[in-house]
Design a protein around this motif. Sequence first.
Motif, PDB file in Angstrom:
ATOM      1  N   SER A 241       0.863  -1.177   0.000  1.00 30.15           N
ATOM      2  CA  SER A 241       0.000   0.000   0.000  1.00 30.15           C
ATOM      3  C   SER A 241       0.892   1.217   0.000  1.00 30.15           C
ATOM      4  O   SER A 241       2.109   1.109   0.029  1.00 30.15           O
ATOM      5  CB  SER A 241      -0.915   0.001   1.226  1.00 30.15           C
ATOM      6  N   PRO A 244       0.776   4.044  -5.916  1.00 33.49           N
ATOM      7  CA  PRO A 244       0.460   3.150  -7.028  1.00 33.49           C
ATOM      8  C   PRO A 244       1.664   2.248  -7.302  1.00 33.49           C
ATOM      9  O   PRO A 244       2.793   2.626  -7.018  1.00 33.49           O
ATOM     10  CB  PRO A 244       0.232   4.103  -8.205  1.00 33.49           C
ATOM     11  N   GLY A 267      -5.033  -0.434   0.114  1.00 31.75           N
ATOM     12  CA  GLY A 267      -4.718   0.872   0.708  1.00 31.75           C
ATOM     13  C   GLY A 267      -5.629   1.996   0.275  1.00 31.75           C
ATOM     14  O   GLY A 267      -5.931   2.158  -0.895  1.00 31.75           O
ATOM     15  N   THR A 268      -6.071   2.747   1.278  1.00 29.60           N
ATOM     16  CA  THR A 268      -6.849   3.962   1.011  1.00 29.60           C
ATOM     17  C   THR A 268      -6.034   5.150   1.531  1.00 29.60           C
ATOM     18  O   THR A 268      -5.158   5.637   0.831  1.00 29.60           O
ATOM     19  CB  THR A 268      -8.238   3.880   1.686  1.00 29.60           C
ATOM     20  N   PHE A 275      -7.067   0.994   6.679  1.00 32.65           N
ATOM     21  CA  PHE A 275      -6.793   1.430   5.313  1.00 32.65           C
ATOM     22  C   PHE A 275      -6.810   0.296   4.296  1.00 32.65           C
ATOM     23  O   PHE A 275      -6.781   0.526   3.105  1.00 32.65           O
ATOM     24  CB  PHE A 275      -5.450   2.173   5.264  1.00 32.65           C
TER      25      PHE A 275
END
Length: 466
Positions: A241, A244, A267-268, A275
């Motif tokens: 995460s 990109p 992943g956020t 997350f």
Amino acid sequence: MAAMEEWAFPTRYDQDYLPDPDSPYWFPVRETMDPAERDAAVLVRLREVMEYAYSTSDFYKTKWDAAGLKPADITSFEAFEQVPVVTKAEMRESQATHPPFGDYLCCDESEVHHIHGTSGTTGAPTAFALGRRDWEVIADNQARILWGMGVRPGDTVFVAALFSLYLGSWGAMTAAERLRCRVLPFGAGAQGMTARAVTWLARVKPAAFYATPSYALRLAEVAEAEKIDPREFGLKVMFFSGEPGASVPSVRQAIEDSFGATVIDCGTMAEMTPFMSASATAGTPDGMLLWQDIVWHEVCDPDSFRTVPYGSEGTPVYTHLERTSQPMIRLASNDLTRWVMEDNPCGRTYPKLPEGVYGRIDDMIHIRGENVYPTEVDNYLRQVEHYGGEHQIVVRRTGSMDEMIVRAECTLPDGERSEFERSTGSGLQSLLGVRVTFESVDARSLERAEHKSRRVVDEREHTKRG
Ligand code: 8LH
């Protein structure tokens, strides 16, 4: 339909629960139910979370009063989409006037169990307060997602990310602990640590590994320089995460080829911990599924913040369904993605981001009327023969014209690079649709990321950030 497992707010999970060892799901009902039924339950939960935030924080009360809405009005998703988004600037402002956690802290300060934060390299840092119960729930949520990735009790999980303010490493660690794994909290970032990581990986042979994708590639280079084949680490799952990469095809391929493990993207945002609520699974390893019963993910038009139809591109907007310390309700991410709803091979009925999160809106390079994603350059270069593994993109204004310079490492000796430069430069130019000045530099001459990579240097005045 059987009842959704442990579906209550405030949430408290049974800390001894583990799924049937043969089940691919932690919570079979919640993960595979009819999405319309799940959405109906989520809508009720959104109202509950909003009632809670409205009654416990001045931040949300003031914000929603100003917008003329009350939690009780949220009787449809259309109504929910009218809830104004929360921005990072608002949180910084709230923390400046109500230090240290801001007036969106919805629990008593004595309940705060961990403090994390942004690095503060580009402005005032933001503090994240995580409540004691929230920490336990986060561990449970993410243990469930790790289970979905194929990680199992007894597996060793090697965490190769910064152990400091960064939540990624801690989130992976606490999840692995809850899953009854063995955690090796190795960390990252100190001098000589990557070479030591190679030694430890070769000795311990963990089943799972967590880092940023850039760091995994760096680790592979260091291992290869020491004549150690990263496949000998015997890793089964690598989950990533922070940036990109794990969904950028050639980056993903390079990691898979080097380590011989399944690559999982997740992943956020740190504020949104757990997350990992956007994450691929062992059965659906590409892209990221949106685990909608943990965090409500919307993909929205970046101006109106209304959701876009499945199949379209937009910016993720996130809402916690289980957090009570600093619950985020419609947090604007400023990232870009595309979502779809289709049958997932793993059987989970969640929407999916097939290309992951491509990048941040403010990292997209606007040049002479074109938009260039830095990940496109990365994806292209990694497929070029003799590419040395790292590059830099410089954007500058010369006179009245914007100019884009791509500087890439090349493994060939200095005198033998003219064909590499010509063909890579023209290939990039036709891919991006903008003129590119392409330069080659020696392999290993550009800096490698220990955390998240920063490859774009935008020297134009009007795009400089504060
Ligand atoms: C991503 C991804 C991804 C994050 N694909 N871009 O690592 C998860 C949390 C702890 C984290 O990195 O939080 P942080 O430091 O607040 O950064 C969030 C941003 O990082 C997010 O907005 C994205 O731009 C990026 N990111 N995971 C692509 N899997």
